[in-house]
Design a protein around this motif. Sequence first.
Motif, PDB file in Angstrom:
ATOM      1  N   UNK A   4       0.865  -1.088   0.104  1.00 24.34           N
ATOM      2  CA  UNK A   4      -0.134  -0.098  -0.151  1.00 24.34           C
ATOM      3  C   UNK A   4       0.983   1.366  -0.134  1.00 24.34           C
ATOM      4  N   UNK A   5       1.136   1.705  -1.158  1.00 25.46           N
ATOM      5  CA  UNK A   5       2.100   2.940  -1.347  1.00 25.46           C
ATOM      6  C   UNK A   5       1.804   4.122  -0.542  1.00 25.46           C
ATOM      7  N   UNK A   6       0.444   4.126  -0.116  1.00 21.51           N
ATOM      8  CA  UNK A   6      -0.032   5.310   0.984  1.00 21.51           C
ATOM      9  C   UNK A   6       0.808   5.226   2.065  1.00 21.51           C
ATOM     10  N   UNK A   7       1.131   4.099   2.559  1.00 21.93           N
ATOM     11  CA  UNK A   7       1.980   3.872   3.775  1.00 21.93           C
ATOM     12  C   UNK A   7       3.312   4.699   3.714  1.00 21.93           C
ATOM     13  N   UNK A   8       3.925   4.927   2.738  1.00 21.10           N
ATOM     14  CA  UNK A   8       5.156   5.788   2.610  1.00 21.10           C
ATOM     15  C   UNK A   8       4.513   7.384   3.002  1.00 21.10           C
ATOM     16  N   UNK A   9       3.615   7.655   2.402  1.00 22.27           N
ATOM     17  CA  UNK A   9       3.065   9.065   2.609  1.00 22.27           C
ATOM     18  C   UNK A   9       2.691   9.138   4.021  1.00 22.27           C
ATOM     19  N   UNK A  10       1.957   8.391   4.480  1.00 19.46           N
ATOM     20  CA  UNK A  10       1.868   8.187   5.853  1.00 19.46           C
ATOM     21  C   UNK A  10       3.142   8.368   6.856  1.00 19.46           C
ATOM     22  N   UNK A  11       3.933   7.500   6.437  1.00 21.04           N
ATOM     23  CA  UNK A  11       5.164   7.524   7.408  1.00 21.04           C
ATOM     24  C   UNK A  11       6.016   8.875   7.367  1.00 21.04           C
ATOM     25  N   UNK A  12       5.790   9.689   6.247  1.00 22.77           N
ATOM     26  CA  UNK A  12       6.238  10.962   6.164  1.00 22.77           C
ATOM     27  C   UNK A  12       5.725  11.884   7.134  1.00 22.77           C
ATOM     28  N   UNK A  13       4.376  11.642   7.306  1.00 22.65           N
ATOM     29  CA  UNK A  13       3.741  12.575   8.142  1.00 22.65           C
ATOM     30  C   UNK A  13       3.695  12.178   9.715  1.00 22.65           C
ATOM     31  N   UNK A  14       3.689  10.991   9.836  1.00 22.96           N
ATOM     32  CA  UNK A  14       3.377  10.378  11.434  1.00 22.96           C
ATOM     33  C   UNK A  14       4.842   9.258  11.527  1.00 22.96           C
ATOM     34  N   UNK A  15       5.695   9.251  10.989  1.00 27.33           N
ATOM     35  CA  UNK A  15       6.972   8.444  10.976  1.00 27.33           C
ATOM     36  C   UNK A  15       7.483   8.549  12.429  1.00 27.33           C
ATOM     37  N   UNK A  16       7.440   9.957  12.794  1.00 29.59           N
ATOM     38  CA  UNK A  16       8.463  10.410  13.880  1.00 29.59           C
ATOM     39  C   UNK A  16       7.514   9.645  15.382  1.00 29.59           C
ATOM     40  N   UNK A  17       6.326   9.154  15.035  1.00 26.10           N
ATOM     41  CA  UNK A  17       5.779   8.548  16.174  1.00 26.10           C
ATOM     42  C   UNK A  17       5.914   6.905  16.358  1.00 26.10           C
ATOM     43  N   UNK A  18       6.665   6.604  15.328  1.00 29.19           N
ATOM     44  CA  UNK A  18       7.078   5.106  15.348  1.00 29.19           C
ATOM     45  C   UNK A  18       8.565   5.121  16.036  1.00 29.19           C
ATOM     46  N   UNK A  19       8.825   3.936  16.446  1.00 28.36           N
ATOM     47  CA  UNK A  19      10.431   3.861  16.855  1.00 28.36           C
ATOM     48  C   UNK A  19      11.076   4.186  15.643  1.00 28.36           C
ATOM     49  N   UNK A  20      12.414   4.536  15.996  1.00 27.77           N
ATOM     50  CA  UNK A  20      13.369   4.494  14.941  1.00 27.77           C
ATOM     51  C   UNK A  20      13.442   3.369  14.050  1.00 27.77           C
ATOM     52  N   UNK A  21      13.641   2.181  14.936  1.00 29.55           N
ATOM     53  CA  UNK A  21      13.888   0.716  14.364  1.00 29.55           C
ATOM     54  C   UNK A  21      12.571   0.465  13.271  1.00 29.55           C
ATOM     55  N   UNK A  22      11.302   0.647  13.945  1.00 27.57           N
ATOM     56  CA  UNK A  22      10.276   0.491  13.089  1.00 27.57           C
ATOM     57  C   UNK A  22      10.204   1.175  11.933  1.00 27.57           C
ATOM     58  N   UNK A  23      10.387   2.393  12.154  1.00 26.02           N
ATOM     59  CA  UNK A  23      10.564   3.568  10.845  1.00 26.02           C
ATOM     60  C   UNK A  23      11.340   3.322   9.840  1.00 26.02           C
ATOM     61  N   UNK A  24      12.683   2.900  10.323  1.00 28.57           N
ATOM     62  CA  UNK A  24      13.668   2.405   9.187  1.00 28.57           C
ATOM     63  C   UNK A  24      13.174   1.214   8.419  1.00 28.57           C
ATOM     64  N   UNK A  25      12.759   0.361   9.128  1.00 26.89           N
ATOM     65  CA  UNK A  25      12.165  -1.042   8.479  1.00 26.89           C
ATOM     66  C   UNK A  25      11.008  -0.723   7.390  1.00 26.89           C
ATOM     67  N   UNK A  26      10.063   0.042   7.884  1.00 29.71           N
ATOM     68  CA  UNK A  26       8.994   0.491   6.945  1.00 29.71           C
ATOM     69  C   UNK A  26       9.670   1.307   5.699  1.00 29.71           C
ATOM     70  N   UNK A  27      10.710   2.055   6.108  1.00 34.64           N
ATOM     71  CA  UNK A  27      11.216   3.093   5.007  1.00 34.64           C
ATOM     72  C   UNK A  27      11.892   2.039   3.910  1.00 34.64           C
TER      73      UNK A  27
END
Length: 106
Positions: A4-27
């Motif tokens: 779901x490519x929208x996840x990348x956009x959501x991560x741009x907006x809300x990514x700082x609310x994820x742990x750094x480890x999880x954010x890097x995996x998603x990215x």
Amino acid sequence: MEKDLNISRLCDVYGSLLTEHRREIVRSYYDYDLSLAEIAENFGITRQAALCSIRQAEEKLNGLEEKLGIVDKSDRLVKELNELYGKVVGNSDAQSTIARLMRDFG
């Protein structure tokens, strides 16, 4: 697993609310298009752990958007600015202001 490519956009907006480890995996998965095997190798985890991390992040990001709606509001704002831009043909000051806002929020 279909992306779901929208996840990348959501991560741009809300990514700082994820742990750094999880954010890097998603990215890694969405932005760098790495496979689960590549992510697992890079992070020293199993493919299953990579998949679980991605799915949990997706749930959190979707939940945040559902509650806060920042991406949806931004999309609507850009759409309305596009419509307004078309209506102010000939008014270069208004067009410049709208173009700037579209860059800032688009």
